[in-house]
Design a protein around this motif. Structure first.
Motif, PDB file in Angstrom:
ATOM      1  N   GLY A 147       0.833  -1.196   0.000  1.00 26.14           N
ATOM      2  CA  GLY A 147       0.000   0.000   0.000  1.00 26.14           C
ATOM      3  C   GLY A 147       0.863   1.238   0.000  1.00 26.14           C
ATOM      4  N   GLY A 148       0.276   2.355  -0.419  1.00 23.65           N
ATOM      5  CA  GLY A 148       1.048   3.585  -0.416  1.00 23.65           C
ATOM      6  C   GLY A 148       0.315   4.755  -1.026  1.00 23.65           C
ATOM      7  N   LEU A 149       1.089   5.803  -1.300  1.00 22.90           N
ATOM      8  CA  LEU A 149       0.591   7.060  -1.854  1.00 22.90           C
ATOM      9  C   LEU A 149       1.371   7.412  -3.102  1.00 22.90           C
ATOM     10  N   GLY A 150       0.736   8.161  -4.002  1.00 21.38           N
ATOM     11  CA  GLY A 150       1.432   8.579  -5.210  1.00 21.38           C
ATOM     12  C   GLY A 150       0.924   9.909  -5.714  1.00 21.38           C
ATOM     13  N   TYR A 151       1.719  10.529  -6.574  1.00 24.82           N
ATOM     14  CA  TYR A 151       1.304  11.778  -7.206  1.00 24.82           C
ATOM     15  C   TYR A 151       1.745  11.766  -8.665  1.00 24.82           C
ATOM     16  N   ASP A 152       0.781  11.977  -9.583  1.00 27.05           N
ATOM     17  CA  ASP A 152       1.052  12.095 -11.015  1.00 27.05           C
ATOM     18  C   ASP A 152       1.074  13.584 -11.359  1.00 27.05           C
ATOM     19  N   PHE A 153       2.165  14.047 -11.958  1.00 21.09           N
ATOM     20  CA  PHE A 153       2.329  15.468 -12.230  1.00 21.09           C
ATOM     21  C   PHE A 153       1.597  15.941 -13.478  1.00 21.09           C
ATOM     22  N   GLY A 154       1.036  15.032 -14.267  1.00 22.85           N
ATOM     23  CA  GLY A 154       0.265  15.432 -15.442  1.00 22.85           C
ATOM     24  C   GLY A 154       1.078  15.501 -16.714  1.00 22.85           C
ATOM     25  N   LYS A 160       5.926   7.934  -6.203  1.00 31.36           N
ATOM     26  CA  LYS A 160       5.084   7.122  -5.335  1.00 31.36           C
ATOM     27  C   LYS A 160       5.920   6.500  -4.227  1.00 31.36           C
ATOM     28  N   GLY A 161       5.267   6.324  -3.099  1.00 29.91           N
ATOM     29  CA  GLY A 161       5.873   5.633  -1.973  1.00 29.91           C
ATOM     30  C   GLY A 161       5.014   4.429  -1.638  1.00 29.91           C
ATOM     31  N   THR A 162       5.636   3.267  -1.489  1.00 28.78           N
ATOM     32  CA  THR A 162       4.907   2.028  -1.232  1.00 28.78           C
ATOM     33  C   THR A 162       5.595   1.259  -0.116  1.00 28.78           C
ATOM     34  N   PHE A 163       4.800   0.647   0.755  1.00 25.16           N
ATOM     35  CA  PHE A 163       5.343  -0.227   1.795  1.00 25.16           C
ATOM     36  C   PHE A 163       4.822  -1.638   1.553  1.00 25.16           C
ATOM     37  N   ASP A 164       5.742  -2.611   1.547  1.00 17.97           N
ATOM     38  CA  ASP A 164       5.393  -4.016   1.340  1.00 17.97           C
ATOM     39  C   ASP A 164       5.530  -4.759   2.661  1.00 17.97           C
ATOM     40  N   ARG A 183      10.031  -6.787   4.938  1.00 15.39           N
ATOM     41  CA  ARG A 183       9.361  -5.497   5.138  1.00 15.39           C
ATOM     42  C   ARG A 183      10.168  -4.507   4.298  1.00 15.39           C
ATOM     43  N   THR A 184       9.544  -3.926   3.291  1.00 16.58           N
ATOM     44  CA  THR A 184      10.302  -3.051   2.390  1.00 16.58           C
ATOM     45  C   THR A 184       9.518  -1.792   2.072  1.00 16.58           C
ATOM     46  N   GLY A 185      10.203  -0.663   2.170  1.00 13.66           N
ATOM     47  CA  GLY A 185       9.659   0.610   1.729  1.00 13.66           C
ATOM     48  C   GLY A 185      10.311   0.990   0.405  1.00 13.66           C
ATOM     49  N   HIS A 186       9.504   1.397  -0.578  1.00 12.89           N
ATOM     50  CA  HIS A 186       9.997   1.820  -1.889  1.00 12.89           C
ATOM     51  C   HIS A 186       9.639   3.287  -2.100  1.00 12.89           C
ATOM     52  N   LEU A 187      10.597   4.080  -2.510  1.00 12.90           N
ATOM     53  CA  LEU A 187      10.343   5.444  -2.957  1.00 12.90           C
ATOM     54  C   LEU A 187      10.699   5.465  -4.446  1.00 12.90           C
TER      55      LEU A 187
END
Length: 193
Positions: A147-154, A160-164, A183-187
């Motif tokens: 799960g995570g959050l993301g932003y598309d600049f258009g 995006k940042g995701t945690f597994d 346990r992994t965080g991806h930026l």
């Protein structure tokens, strides 16, 4: 056999998403912060820094919803101290996440879904000699919730940042108290065409 069924489910989810009329695809890469943790606890203090790189595709399902699928190489593992000696665990995966993505506002989104990780190799080294040795008893694949959050600049660029959170044991053993999970965080930074 369990890994086969998990992979099959991920494939059907992706195939269903492909039926969408529009889709975008691109490349992404970035930084990983990971740890191999026991199911019964542990800290994130022994994390290992590495990278990931791969391909991504998004399949819109309406104004706010979409499916997002990716396939990327991911270097994971951990650094820890064992019996007074520093040890490093190196894990190399091809990860295949399938995310359900919801746009909260234009550009800003949350995403979550399952991920299958296919283990390419697992090695460990100790400070005394520094040689990397194969880890015995490793499994071929793993399953995680992400799960995570993301932003598309258009303009094609996105971040995006995701945690597994791994939910399957990486190594064959019969003692649940010794289960080891990633346990992994991806930026990630990427570009969609």
């Amino acid at each position: 056999m369990k890994s086969f069924y998990i992979s099959l489910i991920a494939l059907f989810l992706t195939a269903g998403a492909v039926q969408a009329q529009e889709f975008s695809y691109g490349i992404m890469g970035g930084l990983n912060v990971s740890k191999v943790n026991n199911a019964l606890g542990g800290e994130f203090s022994d994390n290992k820094i590495n990278y990931h790189v791969g391909l991504i595709a998004e399949f819109p399902q309406g104004d706010k919803w979409s499916f997002e699928a990716a396939a990327f190489y991911s270097g994971e593992g951990e650094r820890l101290e064992s019996d007074g000696a520093e040890q490093t665990v190196y894990l190399r995966f091809i990860n295949v996440p399938v995310h359900f993505k919801y746009y909260i506002t234009e550009g800003f989104s949350v995403h979550a879904g399952p991920q299958v990780g296919f283990l390419l190799n697992a090695k460990q080294s100790f400070v005394e000699d520094g040689d990397r040795e194969e880890i015995e008893g490793k499994v071929n694949s793993s399953f995680a919730l992400t799960g995570g959050l993301g932003y598309d600049f258009g303009n094609g660029l996105f971040i995006k940042g995701t945690f597994d959170l791994g939910i399957t044991d990486l190594f064959d053993n019969v003692d649940f108290s010794n289960d080891e999970r990633t346990r992994t965080g991806h930026l990630s930074l990427g570009y969609k065409f």
